[in-house]
Motif scaffolding. Sequence first.
Motif, short mmCIF file in Angstrom:
data_model
loop_
_atom_site.label_atom_id
_atom_site.label_comp_id
_atom_site.label_asym_id
_atom_site.label_seq_id
_atom_site.Cartn_x
_atom_site.Cartn_y
_atom_site.Cartn_z
N VAL A 87 29.86 54.41 42.80
CA VAL A 87 30.66 53.14 42.82
C VAL A 87 31.93 53.89 42.14
CG1 VAL A 87 31.38 50.54 42.23
CG2 VAL A 87 28.82 51.36 42.73
N PHE A 88 33.26 53.37 42.71
CA PHE A 88 34.48 53.96 42.52
C PHE A 88 35.36 52.86 41.69
CE2 PHE A 88 32.94 56.57 45.79
CZ PHE A 88 33.00 57.79 45.35
N GLN A 89 36.51 53.38 41.05
CA GLN A 89 37.35 52.29 40.06
C GLN A 89 37.97 51.69 41.12
OE1 GLN A 89 39.79 54.34 37.41
NE2 GLN A 89 41.07 52.46 37.08
N HIS A 90 38.71 52.45 42.22
CA HIS A 90 39.56 51.95 43.20
C HIS A 90 39.06 51.41 44.54
CE1 HIS A 90 42.72 52.06 40.29
NE2 HIS A 90 42.61 53.41 40.15
N PHE A 91 37.52 51.27 44.56
CA PHE A 91 37.04 50.83 45.90
C PHE A 91 36.70 51.88 46.84
CE2 PHE A 91 39.94 47.31 44.31
CZ PHE A 91 38.97 46.90 43.35
N GLN A 136 35.32 40.17 57.36
CA GLN A 136 36.61 40.31 56.85
C GLN A 136 36.76 41.75 56.58
OE1 GLN A 136 38.91 37.94 56.13
NE2 GLN A 136 37.51 36.50 57.25
N TYR A 137 38.28 42.16 56.66
CA TYR A 137 38.75 43.41 56.35
C TYR A 137 39.10 43.46 54.89
CZ TYR A 137 38.81 44.64 61.57
OH TYR A 137 38.22 44.72 62.71
N PRO A 138 39.24 44.63 54.23
CA PRO A 138 39.37 44.85 53.02
C PRO A 138 40.72 44.12 52.63
CG PRO A 138 38.61 46.94 53.69
CD PRO A 138 38.68 46.10 55.02
N SER A 139 41.88 44.22 53.50
CA SER A 139 43.15 43.53 52.96
C SER A 139 42.92 41.99 52.69
CB SER A 139 44.07 44.01 54.18
OG SER A 139 43.63 43.28 55.26
N LYS A 140 41.80 41.62 53.20
CA LYS A 140 41.71 39.98 53.04
C LYS A 140 40.93 39.71 52.03
CE LYS A 140 44.09 38.68 56.86
NZ LYS A 140 45.36 38.37 56.57
N LEU A 141 40.30 40.85 51.30
CA LEU A 141 39.35 40.45 50.35
C LEU A 141 40.08 40.60 48.71
CD1 LEU A 141 36.28 42.78 51.46
CD2 LEU A 141 36.67 40.26 51.86
N SER A 142 39.52 39.86 47.66
CA SER A 142 40.01 39.97 46.53
C SER A 142 39.42 41.39 45.76
CB SER A 142 39.62 38.92 45.47
OG SER A 142 38.02 38.84 45.45
N GLY A 143 39.97 41.72 44.61
CA GLY A 143 39.60 42.90 44.11
C GLY A 143 37.95 43.06 43.85
N GLY A 144 37.41 41.73 43.32
CA GLY A 144 36.05 41.57 42.88
C GLY A 144 35.29 41.75 44.22
N SER A 169 37.57 48.57 35.89
CA SER A 169 38.57 48.92 35.16
C SER A 169 39.79 48.20 35.77
CB SER A 169 38.93 50.32 34.96
OG SER A 169 38.07 50.89 34.17
N ALA A 170 39.77 48.09 37.08
CA ALA A 170 40.66 47.60 38.10
C ALA A 170 40.46 45.95 38.29
CB ALA A 170 40.85 48.28 39.20
N LEU A 171 39.84 45.58 37.62
CA LEU A 171 39.47 43.81 37.70
C LEU A 171 39.81 43.07 36.40
CD1 LEU A 171 36.01 44.31 39.18
CD2 LEU A 171 37.86 44.09 40.51
N ASP A 172 40.16 41.74 36.61
CA ASP A 172 40.52 40.75 35.56
C ASP A 172 39.17 40.56 34.86
OD1 ASP A 172 39.31 38.35 36.50
OD2 ASP A 172 40.53 38.92 38.14
N PRO A 173 39.18 40.27 33.44
CA PRO A 173 38.15 39.72 32.66
C PRO A 173 36.97 38.99 33.40
CG PRO A 173 39.96 39.55 31.53
CD PRO A 173 40.49 39.85 32.76
N GLN A 174 37.46 37.90 33.91
CA GLN A 174 36.40 37.10 34.65
C GLN A 174 35.76 37.77 35.78
OE1 GLN A 174 37.83 33.25 35.87
NE2 GLN A 174 36.06 32.63 36.70
N THR A 175 36.51 38.48 36.50
CA THR A 175 35.82 39.17 37.71
C THR A 175 34.95 40.25 37.25
OG1 THR A 175 37.56 38.93 39.05
CG2 THR A 175 36.21 40.57 39.71
#
Length: 342
Positions: A87-91, A136-144, A169-175
């Motif tokens: 699993v990678f940092q930038h998906f 859904q395509y990646p462009s429509k998905l949130s970081g989480g 690392s690329a996500l907000d605390p809640q995610t």
Amino acid sequence: MIELDGVSKDFTIGGRAVRVLDGIDLNIPKGTIYGIIGHSGAGKSTLVRCINLLERPTSGRVTVNGKDLTNLDPRKLQTERQKIGMVFQHFNLLSSRTAAENIEFPLELAGWPKERRRRRVEELLRLVGLWELRDQYPSKLSGGQKQRVGIARALAPQPEVLLCDEATSALDPQTTDSILELLASINRSLGLTMVVITHEMHVVTAICDRVAVLHQGRIVEEGRVVDVFLRPKHPVTTEFVRQMGGADTDDLPGVPQDEQLLRCLFVGDSALRPVFSEVTEETGVHVRILQGSVDRMKTIPYGRFIVALVGPEEAKQRAIQILQDRGAWVKEVNSGGSGAMG
């Protein structure tokens, strides 16, 4: 499950050899979540890529599930790599494929029949909570949501090991918390061995069983998370511990000379007991709590306190003995003392 013996890695930079990893020895038990923490440039990502031999070590041996990957020919190595998900940092998702199609992609490469692929993708979409977003395509998905797709894709070939390289690392605390909960749930339900690379203390203390602290290409501390972080020995570990907050004498007001200032650490069930009130009842010593908190590292409760003992000298010594008998690690400190436990 995973053993690294004397693993070193050199890169040629500006015409000279630079050692990024220097004699790494690790033993990661089957079914554990193992954290590797270090500052930027410590060699964390290189280390995780050496585990699946995306980076071949300059020297040393990497053994996964009893097989020495460093001695396999390319074809056999490719077969063994299919048992190691990443699993990678930038998906690293394919923008032209839907969530379901991204998860299916490694199964296509592995030659799985279409119906078997369909069943596996459906199973994984439900596992990571994305069934309704499958088209859904990646462009429509949130970081989480993208990271959940990345996790499902890594799990698709049914690996025995999951490597997570700065996965939050690329996500907000809640995610971040939701992804960590997902990883912990996968570990419990599938018994998967996980290696989590991070520079964030919260990630390690939330889900990891053991941790190695990496500094300048070397492991400077290793062990159970509660042992390493509650009583750090190396300055780098102490620096990470400060991120956790907790009891610190630096900002305390002066303590009267007749009071004895103690730093107390409780790990396990003792952290949840009313030990200080028990001490007062048994000795008559008043325990004045100046600072402290109770928290958990994964499932293990711990408490860190700075207290002042008020009473006769002999009674205070009895109080310290009772604290130790009830499972506390106790250290006398000055009001201007160091902030780290240990």
